[in-house]
Design a protein around this motif. Sequence first.
Motif, PDB file in Angstrom:
ATOM      1  N   ALA A 135     -33.604 -14.591 -35.984  1.00 48.24           N
ATOM      2  CA  ALA A 135     -34.730 -14.023 -35.242  1.00 48.24           C
ATOM      3  C   ALA A 135     -34.911 -14.707 -33.890  1.00 48.24           C
ATOM      4  CB  ALA A 135     -36.020 -14.133 -36.066  1.00 48.24           C
ATOM      5  N   GLN A 136     -34.469 -15.959 -33.776  1.00 52.02           N
ATOM      6  CA  GLN A 136     -34.554 -16.690 -32.513  1.00 52.02           C
ATOM      7  C   GLN A 136     -33.315 -16.504 -31.645  1.00 52.02           C
ATOM      8  OE1 GLN A 136     -37.225 -18.285 -31.210  1.00 52.02           O
ATOM      9  NE2 GLN A 136     -38.265 -17.370 -32.952  1.00 52.02           N
ATOM     10  N   GLY A 137     -32.351 -15.712 -32.140  1.00 53.86           N
ATOM     11  CA  GLY A 137     -31.179 -15.398 -31.337  1.00 53.86           C
ATOM     12  C   GLY A 137     -29.940 -16.219 -31.643  1.00 53.86           C
ATOM     13  N   CYS A 138     -29.982 -17.033 -32.682  1.00 53.05           N
ATOM     14  CA  CYS A 138     -28.804 -17.823 -33.055  1.00 53.05           C
ATOM     15  C   CYS A 138     -27.729 -16.940 -33.672  1.00 53.05           C
ATOM     16  CB  CYS A 138     -29.168 -18.881 -34.093  1.00 53.05           C
ATOM     17  SG  CYS A 138     -30.061 -20.270 -33.437  1.00 53.05           S
ATOM     18  N   LYS A 139     -26.502 -17.350 -33.511  1.00 51.44           N
ATOM     19  CA  LYS A 139     -25.392 -16.776 -34.254  1.00 51.44           C
ATOM     20  C   LYS A 139     -25.309 -17.603 -35.529  1.00 51.44           C
ATOM     21  CE  LYS A 139     -22.969 -15.309 -30.173  1.00 51.44           C
ATOM     22  NZ  LYS A 139     -21.844 -15.522 -29.271  1.00 51.44           N
ATOM     23  N   VAL A 140     -25.484 -16.951 -36.677  1.00 48.75           N
ATOM     24  CA  VAL A 140     -25.642 -17.670 -37.940  1.00 48.75           C
ATOM     25  C   VAL A 140     -24.382 -17.565 -38.793  1.00 48.75           C
ATOM     26  CG1 VAL A 140     -27.015 -17.876 -40.045  1.00 48.75           C
ATOM     27  CG2 VAL A 140     -28.124 -17.253 -37.898  1.00 48.75           C
ATOM     28  N   LEU A 141     -23.908 -18.721 -39.239  1.00 49.07           N
ATOM     29  CA  LEU A 141     -22.825 -18.812 -40.204  1.00 49.07           C
ATOM     30  C   LEU A 141     -23.455 -19.210 -41.527  1.00 49.07           C
ATOM     31  CD1 LEU A 141     -20.343 -20.870 -38.024  1.00 49.07           C
ATOM     32  CD2 LEU A 141     -20.344 -18.403 -38.398  1.00 49.07           C
ATOM     33  N   VAL A 142     -23.277 -18.370 -42.527  1.00 51.38           N
ATOM     34  CA  VAL A 142     -23.856 -18.614 -43.846  1.00 51.38           C
ATOM     35  C   VAL A 142     -22.777 -19.228 -44.723  1.00 51.38           C
ATOM     36  CG1 VAL A 142     -24.993 -17.577 -45.832  1.00 51.38           C
ATOM     37  CG2 VAL A 142     -25.372 -16.620 -43.556  1.00 51.38           C
ATOM     38  N   GLY A 143     -22.877 -20.521 -44.961  1.00 52.62           N
ATOM     39  CA  GLY A 143     -21.915 -21.210 -45.810  1.00 52.62           C
ATOM     40  C   GLY A 143     -22.445 -21.300 -47.229  1.00 52.62           C
ATOM     41  N   ASP A 144     -21.658 -20.843 -48.191  1.00 56.29           N
ATOM     42  CA  ASP A 144     -22.083 -20.920 -49.584  1.00 56.29           C
ATOM     43  C   ASP A 144     -20.847 -20.837 -50.477  1.00 56.29           C
ATOM     44  OD1 ASP A 144     -25.203 -20.224 -50.798  1.00 56.29           O
ATOM     45  OD2 ASP A 144     -23.521 -20.428 -52.173  1.00 56.29           O
ATOM     46  N   CYS A 145     -20.902 -21.512 -51.622  1.00 56.54           N
ATOM     47  CA  CYS A 145     -19.785 -21.421 -52.571  1.00 56.54           C
ATOM     48  C   CYS A 145     -19.882 -20.139 -53.391  1.00 56.54           C
ATOM     49  CB  CYS A 145     -19.718 -22.649 -53.466  1.00 56.54           C
ATOM     50  SG  CYS A 145     -21.177 -22.953 -54.448  1.00 56.54           S
ATOM     51  N   ASP A 146     -21.052 -19.513 -53.411  1.00 57.03           N
ATOM     52  CA  ASP A 146     -21.247 -18.221 -54.069  1.00 57.03           C
ATOM     53  C   ASP A 146     -21.159 -17.147 -52.983  1.00 57.03           C
ATOM     54  OD1 ASP A 146     -22.136 -15.904 -55.266  1.00 57.03           O
ATOM     55  OD2 ASP A 146     -23.985 -16.759 -56.061  1.00 57.03           O
ATOM     56  N   MET A 147     -19.986 -16.543 -52.868  1.00 58.05           N
ATOM     57  CA  MET A 147     -19.769 -15.596 -51.775  1.00 58.05           C
ATOM     58  C   MET A 147     -20.588 -14.320 -51.909  1.00 58.05           C
ATOM     59  SD  MET A 147     -18.082 -16.884 -49.392  1.00 58.05           S
ATOM     60  CE  MET A 147     -17.692 -15.435 -48.431  1.00 58.05           C
ATOM     61  N   VAL A 148     -20.984 -13.959 -53.112  1.00 56.53           N
ATOM     62  CA  VAL A 148     -21.839 -12.773 -53.263  1.00 56.53           C
ATOM     63  C   VAL A 148     -23.180 -13.031 -52.580  1.00 56.53           C
ATOM     64  CG1 VAL A 148     -23.046 -11.285 -54.912  1.00 56.53           C
ATOM     65  CG2 VAL A 148     -20.686 -11.983 -55.358  1.00 56.53           C
ATOM     66  N   SER A 149     -23.795 -14.161 -52.896  1.00 54.28           N
ATOM     67  CA  SER A 149     -25.072 -14.521 -52.268  1.00 54.28           C
ATOM     68  C   SER A 149     -24.905 -14.755 -50.773  1.00 54.28           C
ATOM     69  CB  SER A 149     -25.653 -15.784 -52.910  1.00 54.28           C
ATOM     70  OG  SER A 149     -25.972 -15.556 -54.252  1.00 54.28           O
ATOM     71  N   GLY A 150     -23.810 -15.389 -50.401  1.00 55.25           N
ATOM     72  CA  GLY A 150     -23.552 -15.653 -48.991  1.00 55.25           C
ATOM     73  C   GLY A 150     -23.419 -14.378 -48.185  1.00 55.25           C
ATOM     74  N   ARG A 151     -22.699 -13.403 -48.732  1.00 57.58           N
ATOM     75  CA  ARG A 151     -22.543 -12.119 -48.024  1.00 57.58           C
ATOM     76  C   ARG A 151     -23.864 -11.369 -47.929  1.00 57.58           C
ATOM     77  NH1 ARG A 151     -17.373 -11.698 -51.147  1.00 57.58           N
ATOM     78  NH2 ARG A 151     -15.760 -12.230 -49.647  1.00 57.58           N
ATOM     79  N   GLU A 152     -24.662 -11.421 -48.991  1.00 58.97           N
ATOM     80  CA  GLU A 152     -25.969 -10.767 -48.962  1.00 58.97           C
ATOM     81  C   GLU A 152     -26.856 -11.391 -47.883  1.00 58.97           C
ATOM     82  OE1 GLU A 152     -27.500 -11.051 -52.943  1.00 58.97           O
ATOM     83  OE2 GLU A 152     -26.091  -9.547 -53.711  1.00 58.97           O
ATOM     84  N   ALA A 153     -26.859 -12.715 -47.826  1.00 57.43           N
ATOM     85  CA  ALA A 153     -27.670 -13.407 -46.817  1.00 57.43           C
ATOM     86  C   ALA A 153     -27.173 -13.080 -45.413  1.00 57.43           C
ATOM     87  CB  ALA A 153     -27.633 -14.915 -47.058  1.00 57.43           C
TER      88      ALA A 153
END
Length: 88
Positions: free
Chosen positions: A30-48
């Motif tokens: 929301a503040q304009g960052c490019k966000v990398l979502v790191g997670d070992c659970d790729m299902v949750s990571g992709r959803e986020a």
Amino acid sequence: MKNPEIAERISLVTGGGGRFGQSLCQALAAQGCKVLVGDCDMVSGREAAARCGGVALGLDVPAAAMWMNVHHTARDMFGPIGWVFRCA
């Protein structure tokens, strides 16, 4: 209103697929960052990542090789990571 000091920064959120991580990802986006979502659970990571317009990357925090992969992938896609937020 986006904060110009934050906008366009590349941010990695470890545990980004969890509740707190998802909230942080959305706030950064929301503040304009490019966000990398790191997670070992790729299902949750992709959803986020889908919710915040970010990119999901497989990351198991204790695995050094995965950190190297995340940094190389981030650099190749966007440039160097500006911030790392550890939620895992």
